[in-house]
Design a protein around this motif. Structure first.
Motif, PDB file in Angstrom:
ATOM      1  N   ILE A   1       1.172   2.941 -19.589  1.00 31.29           N
ATOM      2  CA  ILE A   1       0.254   2.019 -18.917  1.00 31.29           C
ATOM      3  C   ILE A   1      -0.183   2.599 -17.572  1.00 31.29           C
ATOM      4  O   ILE A   1      -1.365   2.536 -17.216  1.00 31.29           O
ATOM      5  CB  ILE A   1       0.896   0.626 -18.750  1.00 31.29           C
ATOM      6  N   ALA A   2       0.749   3.191 -16.835  1.00 33.77           N
ATOM      7  CA  ALA A   2       0.400   3.794 -15.548  1.00 33.77           C
ATOM      8  C   ALA A   2      -0.586   4.940 -15.738  1.00 33.77           C
ATOM      9  O   ALA A   2      -1.583   5.031 -15.015  1.00 33.77           O
ATOM     10  CB  ALA A   2       1.662   4.281 -14.838  1.00 33.77           C
ATOM     11  N   VAL A   3      -0.316   5.786 -16.732  1.00 35.26           N
ATOM     12  CA  VAL A   3      -1.210   6.921 -16.993  1.00 35.26           C
ATOM     13  C   VAL A   3      -2.591   6.425 -17.412  1.00 35.26           C
ATOM     14  O   VAL A   3      -3.617   6.929 -16.951  1.00 35.26           O
ATOM     15  CB  VAL A   3      -0.599   7.868 -18.053  1.00 35.26           C
ATOM     16  N   GLU A   4      -2.632   5.410 -18.267  1.00 38.16           N
ATOM     17  CA  GLU A   4      -3.923   4.839 -18.679  1.00 38.16           C
ATOM     18  C   GLU A   4      -4.640   4.232 -17.475  1.00 38.16           C
ATOM     19  O   GLU A   4      -5.847   4.391 -17.304  1.00 38.16           O
ATOM     20  CB  GLU A   4      -3.726   3.786 -19.759  1.00 38.16           C
ATOM     21  N   GLY A   5      -3.891   3.546 -16.626  1.00 39.87           N
ATOM     22  CA  GLY A   5      -4.486   2.954 -15.433  1.00 39.87           C
ATOM     23  C   GLY A   5      -5.115   3.997 -14.525  1.00 39.87           C
ATOM     24  O   GLY A   5      -6.149   3.749 -13.893  1.00 39.87           O
ATOM     25  N   LEU A   6      -4.502   5.190 -14.478  1.00 34.97           N
ATOM     26  CA  LEU A   6      -5.040   6.264 -13.638  1.00 34.97           C
ATOM     27  C   LEU A   6      -6.451   6.676 -14.058  1.00 34.97           C
ATOM     28  O   LEU A   6      -7.240   7.117 -13.227  1.00 34.97           O
ATOM     29  CB  LEU A   6      -4.116   7.487 -13.680  1.00 34.97           C
ATOM     30  N   THR A   7      -6.770   6.492 -15.325  1.00 31.03           N
ATOM     31  CA  THR A   7      -8.112   6.866 -15.795  1.00 31.03           C
ATOM     32  C   THR A   7      -9.171   5.858 -15.376  1.00 31.03           C
ATOM     33  O   THR A   7     -10.355   6.123 -15.527  1.00 31.03           O
ATOM     34  CB  THR A   7      -8.140   7.023 -17.335  1.00 31.03           C
ATOM     35  N   HIS A   8      -8.745   4.717 -14.850  1.00 33.18           N
ATOM     36  CA  HIS A   8      -9.682   3.650 -14.495  1.00 33.18           C
ATOM     37  C   HIS A   8      -9.810   3.409 -12.994  1.00 33.18           C
ATOM     38  O   HIS A   8     -10.471   2.455 -12.585  1.00 33.18           O
ATOM     39  CB  HIS A   8      -9.269   2.345 -15.187  1.00 33.18           C
ATOM     40  N   VAL A   9      -9.139   4.225 -12.184  1.00 33.93           N
ATOM     41  CA  VAL A   9      -9.222   4.033 -10.731  1.00 33.93           C
ATOM     42  C   VAL A   9      -9.693   5.330 -10.080  1.00 33.93           C
ATOM     43  O   VAL A   9      -9.560   6.418 -10.630  1.00 33.93           O
ATOM     44  CB  VAL A   9      -7.862   3.591 -10.124  1.00 33.93           C
ATOM     45  N   ASP A  10     -10.245   5.199  -8.890  1.00 33.64           N
ATOM     46  CA  ASP A  10     -10.711   6.369  -8.141  1.00 33.64           C
ATOM     47  C   ASP A  10      -9.525   7.226  -7.707  1.00 33.64           C
ATOM     48  O   ASP A  10      -8.526   6.685  -7.199  1.00 33.64           O
ATOM     49  CB  ASP A  10     -11.501   5.931  -6.911  1.00 33.64           C
ATOM     50  N   PRO A  11      -9.638   8.563  -7.859  1.00 31.56           N
ATOM     51  CA  PRO A  11      -8.525   9.460  -7.526  1.00 31.56           C
ATOM     52  C   PRO A  11      -7.989   9.334  -6.099  1.00 31.56           C
ATOM     53  O   PRO A  11      -6.805   9.501  -5.877  1.00 31.56           O
ATOM     54  CB  PRO A  11      -9.105  10.853  -7.773  1.00 31.56           C
ATOM     55  N   GLY A  12      -8.795   9.021  -5.139  1.00 26.44           N
ATOM     56  CA  GLY A  12      -8.325   8.921  -3.753  1.00 26.44           C
ATOM     57  C   GLY A  12      -7.913   7.526  -3.341  1.00 26.44           C
ATOM     58  O   GLY A  12      -7.550   7.301  -2.185  1.00 26.44           O
TER      59      GLY A  12
ATOM     60  N   THR B   1       0.219   6.651  -9.756  1.00 23.76           N
ATOM     61  CA  THR B   1       0.831   7.972  -9.894  1.00 23.76           C
ATOM     62  C   THR B   1       2.333   7.883  -9.653  1.00 23.76           C
ATOM     63  O   THR B   1       3.138   8.442 -10.409  1.00 23.76           O
ATOM     64  CB  THR B   1       0.185   8.977  -8.910  1.00 23.76           C
ATOM     65  N   GLU B   2       2.713   7.156  -8.609  1.00 22.35           N
ATOM     66  CA  GLU B   2       4.136   6.948  -8.307  1.00 22.35           C
ATOM     67  C   GLU B   2       4.835   6.256  -9.475  1.00 22.35           C
ATOM     68  O   GLU B   2       5.933   6.644  -9.881  1.00 22.35           O
ATOM     69  CB  GLU B   2       4.280   6.115  -7.030  1.00 22.35           C
ATOM     70  N   MET B   3       4.186   5.245 -10.040  1.00 18.82           N
ATOM     71  CA  MET B   3       4.758   4.508 -11.170  1.00 18.82           C
ATOM     72  C   MET B   3       4.937   5.437 -12.373  1.00 18.82           C
ATOM     73  O   MET B   3       6.005   5.451 -12.996  1.00 18.82           O
ATOM     74  CB  MET B   3       3.847   3.333 -11.532  1.00 18.82           C
ATOM     75  N   ALA B   4       3.921   6.197 -12.704  1.00 21.57           N
ATOM     76  CA  ALA B   4       3.999   7.112 -13.852  1.00 21.57           C
ATOM     77  C   ALA B   4       5.099   8.143 -13.638  1.00 21.57           C
ATOM     78  O   ALA B   4       5.895   8.414 -14.546  1.00 21.57           O
ATOM     79  CB  ALA B   4       2.653   7.794 -14.082  1.00 21.57           C
ATOM     80  N   ASP B   5       5.153   8.716 -12.442  1.00 25.25           N
ATOM     81  CA  ASP B   5       6.188   9.711 -12.146  1.00 25.25           C
ATOM     82  C   ASP B   5       7.579   9.107 -12.233  1.00 25.25           C
ATOM     83  O   ASP B   5       8.514   9.726 -12.767  1.00 25.25           O
ATOM     84  CB  ASP B   5       5.981  10.298 -10.744  1.00 25.25           C
TER      85      ASP B   5
END
Length: 152
Positions: A105-116, A124-128
């Motif tokens: 879910i965290a990785v999928e969420g990363l595809t929907h938010v701005d990188p900065g 990113t912290e959650m996925a890691d």
């Protein structure tokens, strides 16, 4: 007995404050502190002065996370349950599926938010974190079993 009941209720309160539903916490505490090999829903209902529905739901929740399992009691027509002997390690190893899901879910969420963005940093912290737990938890559980002499 009153002291034991107070400690049991103290545990249930702590579990409830940590996020567990109140009746699930009380039922779990009842299983932990019981001298009986198994308990029925009726036993729990009488001990906790609770409704049959709330006891049934709590048992269902504890079974779903593998803390409680059915117990065979010869000659009894009532459903009996007991706390698993390996409840805590089973709970942790059973959580591996949840760890993987949280990471996905965290990785999928990363595809929907701005990188900065702040959200990107949090995700990113959650996925890691969940990736780390997923890798480290099996070895931790192996060490736990080895420390107890378990042959698994």
């Amino acid at each position: 007995m009153a002291d034991l009941d107070a400690v049991s209720e103290k545990l249930a309160l702590a579990l409830n404050e940590a996020g567990m539903q109140r009746m699930v916490a009380r039922v779990m505490a009842a299983f932990l502190f019981s001298d009986a090999d198994s308990l029925t829903a009726g036993d729990l209902q009488a001990q906790l002065d609770a409704s049959a529905g709330s006891i049934s739901a709590a048992i269902g929740m504890l079974r779903a996370v593998a803390l409680v399992e059915p117990a065979i009691v010869p000659g009894s027509r009532r459903a009996h349950f007991r706390m698993r002997d390996d409840a805590w390690s089973t709970l942790m190893t059973g959580k591996n599926a949840t760890l993987g899901l949280m990471q996905e879910i965290a990785v999928e969420g990363l595809t929907h938010v701005d990188p900065g963005s702040p959200a990107h940093g949090r995700l990113t912290e959650m996925a890691d974190f969940y990736r780390y737990l997923e890798v480290e938890l099996p070895a931790l559980m192996d060490r736990w079993h080895a420390s107890r002499g378990d042959r698994r």
